[in-house]
Design a protein around this motif. Sequence first.
Motif, PDB file in Angstrom:
ATOM      1  N   PRO A 197       0.825  -1.215   0.000  1.00  0.00           N
ATOM      2  CA  PRO A 197       0.000   0.000   0.000  1.00  0.00           C
ATOM      3  C   PRO A 197       0.855   1.259   0.000  1.00  0.00           C
ATOM      4  O   PRO A 197       2.052   1.223   0.304  1.00  0.00           O
ATOM      5  CB  PRO A 197      -0.793  -0.120   1.304  1.00  0.00           C
ATOM      6  N   LYS A 198       0.237   2.363  -0.333  1.00  0.00           N
ATOM      7  CA  LYS A 198       0.939   3.649  -0.341  1.00  0.00           C
ATOM      8  C   LYS A 198       0.984   4.286   1.040  1.00  0.00           C
ATOM      9  O   LYS A 198       1.819   5.152   1.295  1.00  0.00           O
ATOM     10  CB  LYS A 198       0.251   4.608  -1.323  1.00  0.00           C
ATOM     11  N   SER A 199       0.099   3.865   1.922  1.00  0.00           N
ATOM     12  CA  SER A 199       0.066   4.430   3.275  1.00  0.00           C
ATOM     13  C   SER A 199       0.080   3.298   4.297  1.00  0.00           C
ATOM     14  O   SER A 199      -0.149   2.132   3.949  1.00  0.00           O
ATOM     15  CB  SER A 199      -1.178   5.297   3.472  1.00  0.00           C
ATOM     16  N   ASN A 200       0.369   3.655   5.538  1.00  0.00           N
ATOM     17  CA  ASN A 200       0.452   2.663   6.616  1.00  0.00           C
ATOM     18  C   ASN A 200       1.422   1.528   6.264  1.00  0.00           C
ATOM     19  O   ASN A 200       1.202   0.362   6.595  1.00  0.00           O
ATOM     20  CB  ASN A 200      -0.929   2.075   6.934  1.00  0.00           C
ATOM     21  N   ILE A 201       2.504   1.891   5.592  1.00  0.00           N
ATOM     22  CA  ILE A 201       3.406   0.881   5.057  1.00  0.00           C
ATOM     23  C   ILE A 201       4.106   0.094   6.167  1.00  0.00           C
ATOM     24  O   ILE A 201       4.330  -1.110   6.037  1.00  0.00           O
ATOM     25  CB  ILE A 201       4.427   1.525   4.092  1.00  0.00           C
TER      26      ILE A 201
END
Length: 373
Positions: A197-201
């Motif tokens: 994912p792009k966030s919460n990596i």
Amino acid sequence: MSNPINPNNCRSRRRECEPKSQEISEKNTFASLVIEWYRENGRNSLPWQYSNDPYPRWISEIMLQQTQVATVIPYFLRFIHRFPDLKTLATSNVDEVLSYWTGLGYYARARNLHRTAQIIKNDYQGNFPETYETIIRLPGIGRSTAGAILSFCFDKPYPILDGNVRRVLARYHAIDGWPGKIEVAKRLWHFAEMHTPKSNIGEYTQGIMDIGSGVCLARQPLCVKCPIASTCKAFEEKNFLNFPGSKPKKIRSYKKMIMVMIRDQAGDVFLHQRPTIGIWGGLWSFPECPQGLRPEVWILESFGLYVRCEQPWEGFRHQLSHIELDIQPLPAILTKPKLVTKTSIWYKPGMPIKLGLAAPVTRLLEKLKECPI
């Protein structure tokens, strides 16, 4: 106009042949389920998780290569206590670094740690690089390790593919074949990138690692506890033990090794540093006499020492990842004044030592303490 998908070509690779829109939807679902699971069940108290500082995370990632978490933790704590920051590691003697690695195996990892610390200190003003292109060039850091450092420390969305993650993805997508094969690895990296994912990596990366290590177990996976089981291809077909494919079996090799334990009249033991290439590269050891040679003659020619060999001790077997060693300990007494070189020392068993020692050498040194001259 794009060509239609031919379903006849998709029997063993159905998920790879699905439309791109479904890949995007599956990616979002997969990552969100992993993150949600991690927030409820994931590990968040490992000793390297208390900071975003890349130094301890880098140390842990290198130690975790080929080694389980439970084994790594005590080594990590001792290592960080002695080398608390990159500058301390870079300016320390490599022999002392190896001494804190003794027993962990794969000693090239420790030598690469030391080399990398020196490179970062000298070329990057002691600041850990923050780009993939730079990190991947550092000794001992591969694609997955670089991805883990960037994800955890710099919040950058790079994929990882350690052994546990390979198992999760191979089962989820029913990818045939041993992951060590180039084509299989390419397919696994494709899905690793797709799901990242792009966030919460950071949460995602730790989550998929934890699922692999604690849920998607190699022999007895706990599918009822898995957040992605409902869409897992291997679970659907009840053949999860077929994935990933097994590594082709190799015939284990054997080697007979005569370790000559030379002592002087004071009980000091002769140790020499092994070549950096080969078994126990760069560690300190007893001289290893080649088969078929007289140990006294070989010791004199190789080290300039006059010795008298005694009755050999009972041999034992030591297993490495790729070879089994039949070790024959051979005690010997120095008969003329001892010599010292840059790659040899005389060591008093039981005294503190800041040198990397192979496990069998440590074992024999302990026994020598109980056997006075």
